[in-house]
Design a protein around this motif. Structure first.
Motif, mmCIF file in Angstrom:
data_model
loop_
_atom_site.group_PDB
_atom_site.id
_atom_site.type_symbol
_atom_site.label_atom_id
_atom_site.label_comp_id
_atom_site.label_asym_id
_atom_site.label_seq_id
_atom_site.Cartn_x
_atom_site.Cartn_y
_atom_site.Cartn_z
ATOM 1 N N ASP A 159 -3.432 59.122 -1.198
ATOM 2 C CA ASP A 159 -3.308 59.856 0.063
ATOM 3 C C ASP A 159 -2.353 61.043 -0.043
ATOM 4 O O ASP A 159 -2.661 62.137 0.435
ATOM 5 C CB ASP A 159 -2.823 58.912 1.174
ATOM 6 C CG ASP A 159 -3.902 57.897 1.549
ATOM 7 O OD1 ASP A 159 -5.080 58.144 1.202
ATOM 8 O OD2 ASP A 159 -3.563 56.876 2.175
ATOM 9 N N ALA A 160 -1.205 60.808 -0.683
ATOM 10 C CA ALA A 160 -0.193 61.870 -0.763
ATOM 11 C C ALA A 160 -0.728 63.078 -1.533
ATOM 12 O O ALA A 160 -0.468 64.234 -1.173
ATOM 13 C CB ALA A 160 1.069 61.341 -1.428
ATOM 14 N N TYR A 161 -1.497 62.817 -2.593
ATOM 15 C CA TYR A 161 -2.058 63.909 -3.389
ATOM 16 C C TYR A 161 -3.168 64.629 -2.627
ATOM 17 O O TYR A 161 -3.296 65.851 -2.700
ATOM 18 C CB TYR A 161 -2.607 63.366 -4.717
ATOM 19 C CG TYR A 161 -1.541 63.090 -5.743
ATOM 20 C CD1 TYR A 161 -1.154 64.071 -6.643
ATOM 21 C CD2 TYR A 161 -0.926 61.851 -5.818
ATOM 22 C CE1 TYR A 161 -0.176 63.824 -7.596
ATOM 23 C CE2 TYR A 161 0.051 61.586 -6.756
ATOM 24 C CZ TYR A 161 0.425 62.584 -7.652
ATOM 25 O OH TYR A 161 1.396 62.342 -8.580
ATOM 26 N N ARG A 162 -3.992 63.864 -1.919
ATOM 27 C CA ARG A 162 -5.087 64.471 -1.164
ATOM 28 C C ARG A 162 -4.540 65.407 -0.086
ATOM 29 O O ARG A 162 -5.035 66.521 0.109
ATOM 30 C CB ARG A 162 -5.957 63.384 -0.529
ATOM 31 C CG ARG A 162 -7.178 63.955 0.196
ATOM 32 C CD ARG A 162 -8.152 62.880 0.631
ATOM 33 N NE ARG A 162 -7.550 61.930 1.562
ATOM 34 C CZ ARG A 162 -7.202 60.686 1.226
ATOM 35 N NH1 ARG A 162 -7.386 60.250 -0.019
ATOM 36 N NH2 ARG A 162 -6.657 59.876 2.119
ATOM 37 N N GLU A 163 -3.506 64.960 0.605
ATOM 38 C CA GLU A 163 -2.892 65.798 1.638
ATOM 39 C C GLU A 163 -2.298 67.072 1.026
ATOM 40 O O GLU A 163 -2.409 68.163 1.589
ATOM 41 C CB GLU A 163 -1.796 65.003 2.362
ATOM 42 C CG GLU A 163 -2.351 63.868 3.220
ATOM 43 C CD GLU A 163 -1.253 62.926 3.695
ATOM 44 O OE1 GLU A 163 -0.061 63.237 3.432
ATOM 45 O OE2 GLU A 163 -1.574 61.879 4.304
ATOM 46 N N LYS A 164 -1.709 66.918 -0.159
ATOM 47 C CA LYS A 164 -1.124 68.066 -0.850
ATOM 48 C C LYS A 164 -2.206 69.064 -1.253
ATOM 49 O O LYS A 164 -2.039 70.279 -1.123
ATOM 50 C CB LYS A 164 -0.357 67.583 -2.090
ATOM 51 C CG LYS A 164 0.514 68.650 -2.735
ATOM 52 C CD LYS A 164 1.351 68.020 -3.838
ATOM 53 C CE LYS A 164 2.313 69.040 -4.439
ATOM 54 N NZ LYS A 164 3.161 68.461 -5.502
ATOM 55 N N GLU A 184 -5.227 69.502 0.143
ATOM 56 C CA GLU A 184 -5.794 70.151 1.326
ATOM 57 C C GLU A 184 -4.827 71.187 1.901
ATOM 58 O O GLU A 184 -5.228 72.278 2.317
ATOM 59 C CB GLU A 184 -6.142 69.090 2.378
ATOM 60 C CG GLU A 184 -7.308 68.195 1.954
ATOM 61 C CD GLU A 184 -7.528 67.017 2.897
ATOM 62 O OE1 GLU A 184 -6.581 66.686 3.640
ATOM 63 O OE2 GLU A 184 -8.623 66.434 2.869
ATOM 64 N N GLU A 185 -3.530 70.843 1.914
ATOM 65 C CA GLU A 185 -2.520 71.762 2.438
ATOM 66 C C GLU A 185 -2.420 73.014 1.571
ATOM 67 O O GLU A 185 -2.358 74.138 2.078
ATOM 68 C CB GLU A 185 -1.167 71.043 2.479
ATOM 69 C CG GLU A 185 -0.026 71.931 2.962
ATOM 70 C CD GLU A 185 1.327 71.232 2.841
ATOM 71 O OE1 GLU A 185 2.337 71.943 2.792
ATOM 72 O OE2 GLU A 185 1.355 69.983 2.770
ATOM 73 N N LYS A 219 -5.529 75.272 2.011
ATOM 74 C CA LYS A 219 -5.490 75.948 3.311
ATOM 75 C C LYS A 219 -4.479 77.087 3.288
ATOM 76 O O LYS A 219 -4.739 78.190 3.785
ATOM 77 C CB LYS A 219 -5.133 74.937 4.403
ATOM 78 C CG LYS A 219 -5.124 75.530 5.805
ATOM 79 C CD LYS A 219 -4.795 74.459 6.844
ATOM 80 C CE LYS A 219 -4.770 75.063 8.258
ATOM 81 N NZ LYS A 219 -4.436 74.036 9.268
ATOM 82 N N THR A 238 -11.090 72.836 -2.281
ATOM 83 C CA THR A 238 -9.764 72.231 -2.399
ATOM 84 C C THR A 238 -9.218 72.421 -3.810
ATOM 85 O O THR A 238 -9.963 72.686 -4.752
ATOM 86 C CB THR A 238 -9.825 70.722 -2.083
ATOM 87 O OG1 THR A 238 -10.815 70.125 -2.903
ATOM 88 C CG2 THR A 238 -10.151 70.486 -0.631
#
Length: 672
Positions: free
Chosen positions: A460-465, A467-468, A471, A478
């Protein structure tokens, strides 16, 4: 700087060295290092020392400030010169980036056989010939692969083709260099020629070059308080006491870099004012400033002078001031900020895996003998260097954040290119290199020597990173995450099989992309190699053109049993507005420009050829066909003649025909 310079310009390696020798000793000049570089690029020969009038000889040597190292990458065996590459362009830039004023290629230089000249400048003119001999001896022992003759005080050096790297502010600090000389001097057989004067070894608490704060105006000098620059230049052992930082521990080098770049450069350098005189060159008015990047939180140093223009974080500032390698410079910073690096058992295992892989990549001869198909796809040093850079980035990102599976990291291609080619004009340079490097990265993924991870497989932490980051930078897809698999006796045979398959299916490196992978290997394989583009549709014009090419080929094969590729292109009529498509894809063509029929014909033919290369492998598999080169026997078997088919007796092009017996290790093609 004073030295000898011939006045005749050459466009290739001189064939009359005796003529140069007879006149160069009469031409002493006093030029800057930048001017010398210009003269060398005009093809002029130089002697990096000042000589007396008369013959060019050691006896007529007066003084010297320039040292030139000659790397011809040759050895002499039984009187013959044999190529032996020890110093490539990339290695020379990496080795001398903090020392050389410039590096240039000789007239006979080539990528396959590099011939390089490294020009170094001492910060002091030497007029003591014994000292100069000892300095040259130091470099001779340090670089045994350099031409022995370049260590003569009166040696001539020819001009060259191009400068591959330069930093005209670089100087060899004599005081620091002399610290390395005593051990060499002791080994000199002639003791009387090997003793250095005591003043060369004077020591103090802080010794060496003073910071370049040269303003004669007190108001500028008063802006600098508690200046730490001398301490940094001399790698002051107790810098941690000056900075008074609290001890901190990290699990990865990447975390260390991130922390260091966030440290206030004002405090580190001991400079209070926002604007000040640059510490890297002499000036009377401030041209430098320190600022923080609001997007990253990193502090940056920037010189706005056209003669300097240095910019960098605390990492580059320290490397430039200390003249240390990146590894030793990092160690200095870690000591200064009381940073320790602790590794878990998982990190130790991953480091071992990565270094084992690098050991294999550093031995191309082993790859050539054991995995020849894989070796043939790793075409040049650029392939090896890019793949090795992925490993180095993985090493820096062995974070405790992910303690399962292989090392997980992400890096944009621009970031990787800046690491590989740090001294190029990146905005112009990346246009040429980015596409090639992206293709090579996709090939590595196809060959299973690099793995790309889709978002749904990321923590999760990597996926959020990811996507952020995508963006923030406005990326269409991505950020790509990677892992490094183990290159062992279980995995590399599969890499070899994939390399063979690549050739058997007539896939090409230049055209390798998601469309080729999709049409040749199927959707599952395309999603593995291009995970961030899963579900992406191929452009309609590409799909339609592939369908037309397929129909034409099958129709002709059905009629006579075979077809040449040129026939396929000739008889396939594109059902598109060619002029509109050309202008849509080339913004440089103005809307009111009318394309000629020849321009449209050339574009259409090239477009059909490109689509054909991407679909060829899948087409052959789907219809049980093969692509073979004609020979006399095959011409006879297929009854191919010049009269009926237009193929001369001495011409043997490739043809597509029905395959008698399937003999390639291909996988089934999915419906597209």
């Amino acid at each position: 700087m004073k030295f000898m310079l011939d006045q005749i310009e050459y466009k290739s390696k001189p064939t009359d060295p005796w003529s140069i020798n007879s006149r160069i000793h009469n031409h002493a000049v006093d030029l800057t290092i930048e001017q010398l570089a210009d003269e060398v690029m005009k093809g002029k020969t130089f002697v990096p020392a000042l000589l007396k009038q008369g013959a060019r000889s050691q006896a007529n040597w007066i003084s010297q400030q320039i040292i030139c190292l000659d790397f011809d990458n040759e050895i002499i065996v039984d009187g013959n010169k044999i190529k032996q590459i020890t110093m490539t362009e990339e290695k020379a830039i990496e080795e001398f980036q903090h020392e050389a004023a410039f590096i240039y290629t000789s007239f006979n230089h080539s990528r396959d056989h590099p011939k390089l000249r490294v020009v170094l400048v001492l910060d002091t003119v030497i007029d003591d010939k014994e000292l100069m001999d000892n300095i040259l001896k130091y470099f001779k022992l340090k670089y045994p692969s350099a031409d022995e003759k370049c260590f003569e005080r009166s040696r001539m050096f020819y001009g060259g083709r191009s400068i591959i790297w330069s930093d005209f502010n670089n100087k060899i600090i004599l005081d620091r260099l002399l610290d390395n000389l005593p051990s060499i001097v002791k080994s000199t057989p002639n003791k009387s020629k090997g003793v250095l004067s005591p003043q060369y070894f004077s020591k103090g608490v802080i010794r060496g070059t003073k910071p370049s704060i040269h303003s004669s105006d007190d108001k500028y000098n008063k802006s600098i308080h508690n200046n730490n620059i001398s301490l940094i230049i001399n790698q002051f052992e107790y810098m941690d006491r000056v900075l008074n930082s609290n001890p901190i521990t990290f699990n990865s080098r990447n975390e260390v870099y991130d922390y260091l770049k966030r440290q206030d450069l004002h405090t580190y350098l001991g400079i209070e004012n926002k604007h000040f005189c640059c510490v890297f060159h002499e000036e009377s008015k401030p041209s430098a400033n320190i600022y923080i990047n609001p997007d990253t939180g990193y502090w940056h140093y920037k010189c706005h002078s056209s003669s300097c223009g240095f910019t960098g974080t605390i990492i580059q500032v320290t490397e430039r001031l200390t003249k240390l390698t990146n590894y030793k410079s990092l160690q200095f910073l870690m000591n200064a900020y009381r940073i320790s690096l602790e590794k878990t058992e998982w990190q130790e295992q991953q480091e071992s895996l990565i270094w084992s892989n690098l050991n294999i990549l550093n031995d191309p001869e082993y790859i050539k003998n054991t995995y020849p198909a894989f070796f043939s796809m790793m075409r040049t040093d650029n392939y090896y260097n890019l793949l090795k850079e992925f490993h180095y980035i993985a090493l820096e990102n062995l974070s405790s954040m992910n303690q399962e599976g292989d090392a997980l990291f992400y890096a944009s291609m621009e970031y990787i290119l800046k690491r590989l080619y740090p001294f190029h004009d990146f905005d112009n340079f990346k246009y040429f290199k980015k596409k090639d490097s992206l293709t090579r990265t996709n090939l590595f993924t196809y060959l299973n020597v690099l793995e790309k991870l889709p978002l749904d497989k990321l923590p999760d932490a990597y996926r959020e990173k990811a996507e952020e980051e995508a963006k923030r930078k406005g990326f269409k897809n991505t950020i790509g995450f990677y892992t490094i698999p183990s290159y062992d006796a279980n995995s590399l045979p599969e890499t070899e099989r994939l390399a063979k398959q690549f050739k058997e299916l007539h896939m090409t490196v230049k055209n390798f992309d998601r469309e080729m992978c999709l049409k040749t290997l199927g959707e599952e394989e395309a999603n593995r190699v291009f995970p961030t583009r899963k579900g992406e549709e191929v452009a309609k014009v590409n799909v339609e053109t592939a369908r037309l090419l397929e129909e034409t080929a099958l129709m002709i094969i059905e009629a006579k049993g075979w077809v040449t590729e040129e026939e396929i292109f000739e008889y396939t009529v594109l059902d598109i507005d060619i002029e509109y498509t050309i202008k849509k894809n080339n913004k440089a063509i103005k809307d009111d420009h009318v394309l000629s029929e020849e321009e449209k014909k050339t574009w259409a033919n090239n477009f059909k050829k490109k689509r054909w290369k991407k679909m060829l492998g899948g087409f052959l598999i789907a219809y049980g066909l093969e692509r073979v080169r004609l020979n006399k026997k095959l011409k006879t078997d297929l009854n191919i003649t010049y009269e009926d088919d237009g193929i001369p007796d001495n011409a043997f092009p490739f043809i597509i025909k029905k395959e008698e017996q399937k003999n390639i290790s291909a996988i089934a093609v999915a419906e597209i």
